[in-house]
Design a protein around this motif. Structure first.
Motif, PDB file in Angstrom:
ATOM      1  N   ASP A 111       0.836  -1.206   0.000  1.00 35.12           N
ATOM      2  CA  ASP A 111       0.000   0.000   0.000  1.00 35.12           C
ATOM      3  C   ASP A 111       0.868   1.252   0.000  1.00 35.12           C
ATOM      4  O   ASP A 111       0.846   2.071   0.918  1.00 35.12           O
ATOM      5  CB  ASP A 111      -0.948   0.017   1.199  1.00 35.12           C
ATOM      6  CG  ASP A 111      -1.999   1.126   1.090  1.00 35.12           C
ATOM      7  OD1 ASP A 111      -2.197   1.641  -0.027  1.00 35.12           O
ATOM      8  OD2 ASP A 111      -2.589   1.485   2.138  1.00 35.12           O
ATOM      9  N   ILE A 112       1.655   1.383  -1.067  1.00 35.78           N
ATOM     10  CA  ILE A 112       2.551   2.530  -1.236  1.00 35.78           C
ATOM     11  C   ILE A 112       2.463   3.003  -2.679  1.00 35.78           C
ATOM     12  O   ILE A 112       1.866   2.351  -3.538  1.00 35.78           O
ATOM     13  CB  ILE A 112       4.014   2.163  -0.931  1.00 35.78           C
ATOM     14  CG1 ILE A 112       4.465   1.007  -1.847  1.00 35.78           C
ATOM     15  CG2 ILE A 112       4.222   1.812   0.534  1.00 35.78           C
ATOM     16  CD1 ILE A 112       5.950   0.754  -1.847  1.00 35.78           C
ATOM     17  N   GLY A 113       3.081   4.134  -2.960  1.00 32.31           N
ATOM     18  CA  GLY A 113       3.311   4.594  -4.318  1.00 32.31           C
ATOM     19  C   GLY A 113       4.800   4.793  -4.504  1.00 32.31           C
ATOM     20  O   GLY A 113       5.465   5.348  -3.629  1.00 32.31           O
ATOM     21  N   LEU A 114       5.331   4.323  -5.612  1.00 32.37           N
ATOM     22  CA  LEU A 114       6.760   4.466  -5.888  1.00 32.37           C
ATOM     23  C   LEU A 114       6.999   5.705  -6.737  1.00 32.37           C
ATOM     24  O   LEU A 114       6.405   5.855  -7.807  1.00 32.37           O
ATOM     25  CB  LEU A 114       7.294   3.233  -6.618  1.00 32.37           C
ATOM     26  CG  LEU A 114       7.239   1.905  -5.853  1.00 32.37           C
ATOM     27  CD1 LEU A 114       7.646   0.754  -6.766  1.00 32.37           C
ATOM     28  CD2 LEU A 114       8.124   1.944  -4.610  1.00 32.37           C
ATOM     29  N   GLU A 115       7.856   6.573  -6.262  1.00 27.62           N
ATOM     30  CA  GLU A 115       8.197   7.805  -6.979  1.00 27.62           C
ATOM     31  C   GLU A 115       9.701   7.806  -7.239  1.00 27.62           C
ATOM     32  O   GLU A 115      10.504   7.749  -6.302  1.00 27.62           O
ATOM     33  CB  GLU A 115       7.815   9.027  -6.160  1.00 27.62           C
ATOM     34  CG  GLU A 115       8.094  10.354  -6.833  1.00 27.62           C
ATOM     35  CD  GLU A 115       6.991  10.799  -7.776  1.00 27.62           C
ATOM     36  OE1 GLU A 115       7.282  11.583  -8.683  1.00 27.62           O
ATOM     37  OE2 GLU A 115       5.849  10.341  -7.607  1.00 27.62           O
ATOM     38  N   TYR A 116      10.099   7.871  -8.524  1.00 25.79           N
ATOM     39  CA  TYR A 116      11.511   7.806  -8.880  1.00 25.79           C
ATOM     40  C   TYR A 116      12.026   9.167  -9.353  1.00 25.79           C
ATOM     41  O   TYR A 116      11.377   9.845 -10.143  1.00 25.79           O
ATOM     42  CB  TYR A 116      11.740   6.799 -10.014  1.00 25.79           C
ATOM     43  CG  TYR A 116      11.587   5.363  -9.606  1.00 25.79           C
ATOM     44  CD1 TYR A 116      10.341   4.722  -9.677  1.00 25.79           C
ATOM     45  CD2 TYR A 116      12.673   4.630  -9.151  1.00 25.79           C
ATOM     46  CE1 TYR A 116      10.207   3.400  -9.306  1.00 25.79           C
ATOM     47  CE2 TYR A 116      12.549   3.309  -8.788  1.00 25.79           C
ATOM     48  CZ  TYR A 116      11.327   2.691  -8.858  1.00 25.79           C
ATOM     49  OH  TYR A 116      11.193   1.375  -8.490  1.00 25.79           O
ATOM     50  N   ARG A 117      13.209   9.514  -8.884  1.00 26.36           N
ATOM     51  CA  ARG A 117      13.967  10.622  -9.465  1.00 26.36           C
ATOM     52  C   ARG A 117      15.269  10.024  -9.993  1.00 26.36           C
ATOM     53  O   ARG A 117      16.084   9.525  -9.216  1.00 26.36           O
ATOM     54  CB  ARG A 117      14.278  11.709  -8.441  1.00 26.36           C
ATOM     55  CG  ARG A 117      15.182  12.816  -9.004  1.00 26.36           C
ATOM     56  CD  ARG A 117      15.593  13.834  -7.957  1.00 26.36           C
ATOM     57  NE  ARG A 117      16.597  14.760  -8.478  1.00 26.36           N
ATOM     58  CZ  ARG A 117      17.189  15.720  -7.767  1.00 26.36           C
ATOM     59  NH1 ARG A 117      16.857  15.890  -6.485  1.00 26.36           N
ATOM     60  NH2 ARG A 117      18.106  16.506  -8.304  1.00 26.36           N
ATOM     61  N   LEU A 118      15.434  10.032 -11.300  1.00 27.66           N
ATOM     62  CA  LEU A 118      16.633   9.476 -11.910  1.00 27.66           C
ATOM     63  C   LEU A 118      17.522  10.597 -12.426  1.00 27.66           C
ATOM     64  O   LEU A 118      17.082  11.430 -13.220  1.00 27.66           O
ATOM     65  CB  LEU A 118      16.264   8.540 -13.063  1.00 27.66           C
ATOM     66  CG  LEU A 118      15.311   7.375 -12.753  1.00 27.66           C
ATOM     67  CD1 LEU A 118      15.175   6.470 -13.963  1.00 27.66           C
ATOM     68  CD2 LEU A 118      15.789   6.574 -11.544  1.00 27.66           C
ATOM     69  N   GLU A 119      18.758  10.617 -11.954  1.00 32.35           N
ATOM     70  CA  GLU A 119      19.732  11.610 -12.382  1.00 32.35           C
ATOM     71  C   GLU A 119      20.879  10.910 -13.095  1.00 32.35           C
ATOM     72  O   GLU A 119      21.227   9.776 -12.764  1.00 32.35           O
ATOM     73  CB  GLU A 119      20.278  12.378 -11.165  1.00 32.35           C
ATOM     74  CG  GLU A 119      19.267  13.282 -10.490  1.00 32.35           C
ATOM     75  CD  GLU A 119      18.866  14.468 -11.360  1.00 32.35           C
ATOM     76  OE1 GLU A 119      19.706  14.912 -12.191  1.00 32.35           O
ATOM     77  OE2 GLU A 119      17.729  14.936 -11.225  1.00 32.35           O
ATOM     78  N   PRO A 120      21.495  11.578 -14.098  1.00 31.67           N
ATOM     79  CA  PRO A 120      22.649  10.973 -14.757  1.00 31.67           C
ATOM     80  C   PRO A 120      23.682  10.535 -13.713  1.00 31.67           C
ATOM     81  O   PRO A 120      24.058  11.324 -12.844  1.00 31.67           O
ATOM     82  CB  PRO A 120      23.183  12.101 -15.647  1.00 31.67           C
ATOM     83  CG  PRO A 120      21.990  12.954 -15.918  1.00 31.67           C
ATOM     84  CD  PRO A 120      21.170  12.917 -14.649  1.00 31.67           C
ATOM     85  N   GLY A 121      24.102   9.285 -13.791  1.00 30.27           N
ATOM     86  CA  GLY A 121      24.973   8.792 -12.736  1.00 30.27           C
ATOM     87  C   GLY A 121      25.893   7.671 -13.156  1.00 30.27           C
ATOM     88  O   GLY A 121      26.397   6.935 -12.306  1.00 30.27           O
ATOM     89  N   ALA A 122      26.124   7.517 -14.473  1.00 31.95           N
ATOM     90  CA  ALA A 122      27.068   6.498 -14.940  1.00 31.95           C
ATOM     91  C   ALA A 122      28.486   6.958 -14.630  1.00 31.95           C
ATOM     92  O   ALA A 122      28.695   7.923 -13.893  1.00 31.95           O
ATOM     93  CB  ALA A 122      26.861   6.245 -16.425  1.00 31.95           C
ATOM     94  N   TYR A 123      29.475   6.274 -15.201  1.00 33.29           N
ATOM     95  CA  TYR A 123      30.864   6.515 -14.807  1.00 33.29           C
ATOM     96  C   TYR A 123      31.242   7.999 -14.824  1.00 33.29           C
ATOM     97  O   TYR A 123      31.770   8.525 -13.835  1.00 33.29           O
ATOM     98  CB  TYR A 123      31.803   5.728 -15.721  1.00 33.29           C
ATOM     99  CG  TYR A 123      33.256   5.906 -15.369  1.00 33.29           C
ATOM    100  CD1 TYR A 123      33.835   5.177 -14.339  1.00 33.29           C
ATOM    101  CD2 TYR A 123      34.045   6.827 -16.061  1.00 33.29           C
ATOM    102  CE1 TYR A 123      35.173   5.345 -13.999  1.00 33.29           C
ATOM    103  CE2 TYR A 123      35.381   7.008 -15.735  1.00 33.29           C
ATOM    104  CZ  TYR A 123      35.938   6.269 -14.696  1.00 33.29           C
ATOM    105  OH  TYR A 123      37.253   6.453 -14.362  1.00 33.29           O
ATOM    106  N   ASP A 124      30.956   8.693 -15.915  1.00 38.33           N
ATOM    107  CA  ASP A 124      31.385  10.086 -16.042  1.00 38.33           C
ATOM    108  C   ASP A 124      30.626  11.030 -15.115  1.00 38.33           C
ATOM    109  O   ASP A 124      31.120  12.113 -14.779  1.00 38.33           O
ATOM    110  CB  ASP A 124      31.223  10.571 -17.490  1.00 38.33           C
ATOM    111  CG  ASP A 124      32.214   9.920 -18.428  1.00 38.33           C
ATOM    112  OD1 ASP A 124      33.264   9.441 -17.947  1.00 38.33           O
ATOM    113  OD2 ASP A 124      31.940   9.879 -19.647  1.00 38.33           O
ATOM    114  N   GLN A 125      29.418  10.637 -14.693  1.00 35.09           N
ATOM    115  CA  GLN A 125      28.603  11.507 -13.841  1.00 35.09           C
ATOM    116  C   GLN A 125      28.513  10.998 -12.399  1.00 35.09           C
ATOM    117  O   GLN A 125      27.758  11.533 -11.596  1.00 35.09           O
ATOM    118  CB  GLN A 125      27.184  11.631 -14.406  1.00 35.09           C
ATOM    119  CG  GLN A 125      27.091  12.150 -15.823  1.00 35.09           C
ATOM    120  CD  GLN A 125      27.167  11.056 -16.850  1.00 35.09           C
ATOM    121  OE1 GLN A 125      26.841   9.901 -16.582  1.00 35.09           O
ATOM    122  NE2 GLN A 125      27.613  11.399 -18.052  1.00 35.09           N
TER     123      GLN A 125
END
Length: 504
Positions: A115-129
Motif C-alpha cells: 500500500d505505497i506509491g513508488l516515486e523515482y527521481r533518476l539523475e545521470p549517474g554512470a561513470y562520467d557523472q
C-alpha cells in the motif's frame, strides 16, 4: 514518476502470474536434456557438472515479510540513476516486451502489496557523472529533510555514498533477510567492513545480469579452422588462458591488403580495454582479503608472481599478431563491429553485447566463461561490469522500516518475475543459439564473484582496476615495478576507507 495507476493493478497482477509461468518452465527443464557432462568429467569441472546435474527448483521461494504489512498509501521516494539504454528501475507502461512488462508488473505488485506509491527521481549517474550523482544526493541527505527513502546508484557511486557515511547499516534494519537467494552471498560477504553492510544488490537490479562478462566465439570459424569446441573445453576443465590464446593464433587474414593488422582484417581475438579486467579474477586472483574481524587488507595476490604471470599471458594474447586490443571510444565501436561482422574468432564482452549487437548476425555464435589460469584451478570465476545498481537507505530516511520492506519486496518480486523473464526467457532462449549456450549462461551466472577492492574502487583511486588494465594497454609486463609505485598509496587508501566505514 509514479507507477501507482490503480486501474491497471488487477491487470498487472495477472501479468505477473503470466510472466512467472514461462520462467518456471525454463527453470524446470531437465538439465539432462541439455548436454549432460560425461561421467569421467574431472574434479576441476565441479562447477559445470553441478549446473548440469542439479535439478532446478520448480518453485521460487517467497520472502518473509509479514502478511498484511502496509504503509497507508505513503509515497516512497527513490533517488536512482540513469545511464545505459536498458530497463532497470521502472517503465511508464506495458509494451509487450517481456522484461519491460515484468518490471512494470513488479513495481505495481509491490505498490499493491505494501500500500505505497513508488516515486523515482533518476539523475545521470554512470561513470562520467558518478561523482556529481553522489554530491547531489549527499547534499540532500546532509540537509536532513528526508527527501529520499531509498538510494539506487551505479555501483561506484553507491559504494562511495556509503563510504561518505550517508547510508544506514542494512543489517541493522528490520525486514531485510540476506539469507534469501535474491541477495548474492559473494557480494554481501565482500561489501561488509567490520560486519557492517551499507548497500545491497542482486535480482533487484537487472543490470546485475545484463553486465556479466563472458567470451563469445564464432562457431563457423571453429569449423573452418578445425578447432576444438570451447564448450567441450569448459566441461572438461581445460578452458584455460593458454588454450584460448593458442586457439586465436593462425587465424589472421589481411583483408584490406594494407600489410598491417587492423580493425578491417580477420582476427583471432578482438576486445576492448575494459574487458581485460576479468582476466585478473578469472585466473583466481584477488585485490583484497578480510581478516578475522572482517577488516579488509590488500591481498598478497595483487603483487604476486602469479599476477605477473597472468599479466604476461594477457599482454601476449592481446598484442599477438593475430589479435587486437581496442582503446578509446572510437575503437570500442570498431571492436564491436569486427566480431559482429564475422571477422573474429573470439570477443570478450558483457551479456549486453548479445542484446545490442548479435540479434541478426549471419553466423552461429556461442558463449563461455572467461578462461581459468590453468587446469589445476578448480573453478571458473566470473565478475560483473560496473553498471549494476547498489541500493541503500539514506541516514535521513523518514521511515527506515518502510524503506527496508520495499527493498526486500522489490528484490523478492524481481527474483520470481523479472530475473526469469530476463535470464530464462531472454538470454537462455532468445540469445542462446544452442542448448550448450544456455548451459554456459547458467554457469557464468552461478560463478559470479565480487571483491571488496573492486566494489570500493572509486574510494581507492581506481587502483584496483586501473593498474592491471593500464599495464595491459601499455604492454608493460614489469608488474613488480607497477606495484612498487602504487602499493603504499593503495594500502593507505584501504586503511582510510576502512576507518570511514567503521565510523572511526
Amino acid at each position: 514518476m509514479k507507477q501507482s495507476q490503480m486501474k491497471r493493478r488487477t491487470g498487472a497482477m495477472l501479468l505477473a502470474a503470466a510472466l512467472l509461468l514461462p520462467g518456471l518452465v525454463g527453470c524446470g527443464e531437465s538439465k539432462e536434456e541439455q548436454d549432460p557432462a560425461s561421467e569421467d568429467t574431472p574434479a576441476q569441472d565441479a562447477a559445470v557438472q553441478e549446473v548440469v546435474e542439479t535439478e532446478p527448483e520448480t518453485e521460487y521461494p517467497h520472502d518473509n515479510l509479514p502478511d498484511g504489512l502496509e504503509f497507508g498509501g505513503r509515497t516512497v521516494n527513490i533517488f536512482g540513476w540513469s545511464g545505459p539504454d536498458l530497463v532497470e528501475f521502472f517503465v511508464e507502461e506495458q509494451n509487450g516486451e517481456i522484461v519491460n512488462d515484468a518490471i512494470f508488473a513488479r513495481n505495481l505488485a509491490v505498490e499493491e502489496r505494501l500500500d505505497i506509491g513508488l516515486e523515482y527521481r533518476l539523475e545521470p549517474g554512470a561513470y562520467d557523472q558518478r561523482n556529481d550523482w553522489v554530491k547531489t544526493l549527499s547534499a540532500s541527505i546532509t540537509a536532513g529533510d528526508g527527501a529520499y527513502d531509498i538510494s539506487g546508484g551505479y555501483s561506484m557511486a553507491g559504494a562511495s555514498l556509503a563510504s561518505k557515511g550517508m547510508c544506514l547499516p542494512l543489517n541493522d534494519q528490520n525486514y531485510l533477510d540476506f539469507s534469501m537467494p535474491w541477495w548474492p552471498s559473494s557480494l554481501l560477504d565482500e561489501a561488509t567492513c567490520g560486519g557492517r553492510l551499507y548497500f545491497c544488490s542482486g535480482d533487484i537490479s537487472t543490470y546485475m545480469i545484463y553486465y556479466l562478462y563472458g567470451v563469445y566465439f564464432n562457431q563457423n570459424m571453429l569449423g573452418e579452422y578445425d578447432l576444438e569446441s570451447p564448450y567441450d573445453l569448459v566441461q572438461s576443465g581445460t578452458w584455460t588462458l593458454d588454450r584460448m590464446s593458442k586457439m586465436s593464433t593462425d587465424v589472421y587474414i589481411d583483408l584490406n591488403g594494407d600489410g598491417k593488422k587492423g580493425f578491417e582484417d580477420r582476427l583471432g581475438y578482438i576486445t576492448y580495454a575494459i574487458f581485460v579486467d576479468p582476466y585478473f579474477f578469472s585466473c583466481g586472483l584477488r585485490t583484497t582479503e578480510k581478516d578475522e574481524n572482517d577488516i579488509p587488507f590488500m591481498s598478497p595476490d595483487f603483487s604476486s608472481e602469479k599476477a605477473h604471470s597472468v599479466l604476461e599471458k594477457v599482454v601476449a594474447m592481446t598484442s599477438d599478431e593475430t589479435n587486437l586490443l581496442g582503446n578509446g571510444a572510437e575503437q570500442m565501436i570498431l571492436s564491436n563491429d569486427v566480431f559482429k561482422e564475422g571477422r573474429a574468432l573470439f570477443i570478450s564482452h558483457e551479456f549486453t553485447y548479445a542484446v545490442q549487437h548479435l540479434r541478426d548476425v549471419e553466423f552461429t555464435y556461442g558463449i563461455v566463461p572467461y578462461p581459468k589460469y590453468d587446469e589445476e584451478q578448480t573453478d571458473y570465476v566470473t565478475i560483473t561490469s560496473f553498471p549494476y545498481t547498489l541500493y541503500g537507505i539514506p541516514i535521513d530516511a523518514r521511515d527506515p522500516d518502510m524503506s527496508a520492506a520495499v527493498i526486500e519486496a522489490m528484490a523478492s518480486e524481481s527474483f520470481r518475475t523479472v530475473s526469469p523473464a530476463l535470464f530464462e526467457n531472454a538470454f537462455k532462449v532468445k540469445y542462446a543459439q544452442d542448448e550448450q549456450s544456455s548451459l554456459m549462461y547458467d554457469l557464468i551466472r552461478s560463478t559470479v564473484s565480487f571483491d571488496f577492492g573492486r566494489v570500493f574502487n572509486n574510494d581507492l583511486n581506481g587502483l584496483t582496476y586501473s593498474l592491471f588494465r593500464g599495464a595491459v594497454i601499455e604492454k608493460n609486463t614489469n608488474w613488480a615495478s607497477v606495484m612498487k609505485a602504487n602499493e603504499k598509496v593503495l594500502n593507505k587508501q584501504i586503511g582510510k576507507l576502512t576507518s570511514t566505514l567503521l565510523g572511526d
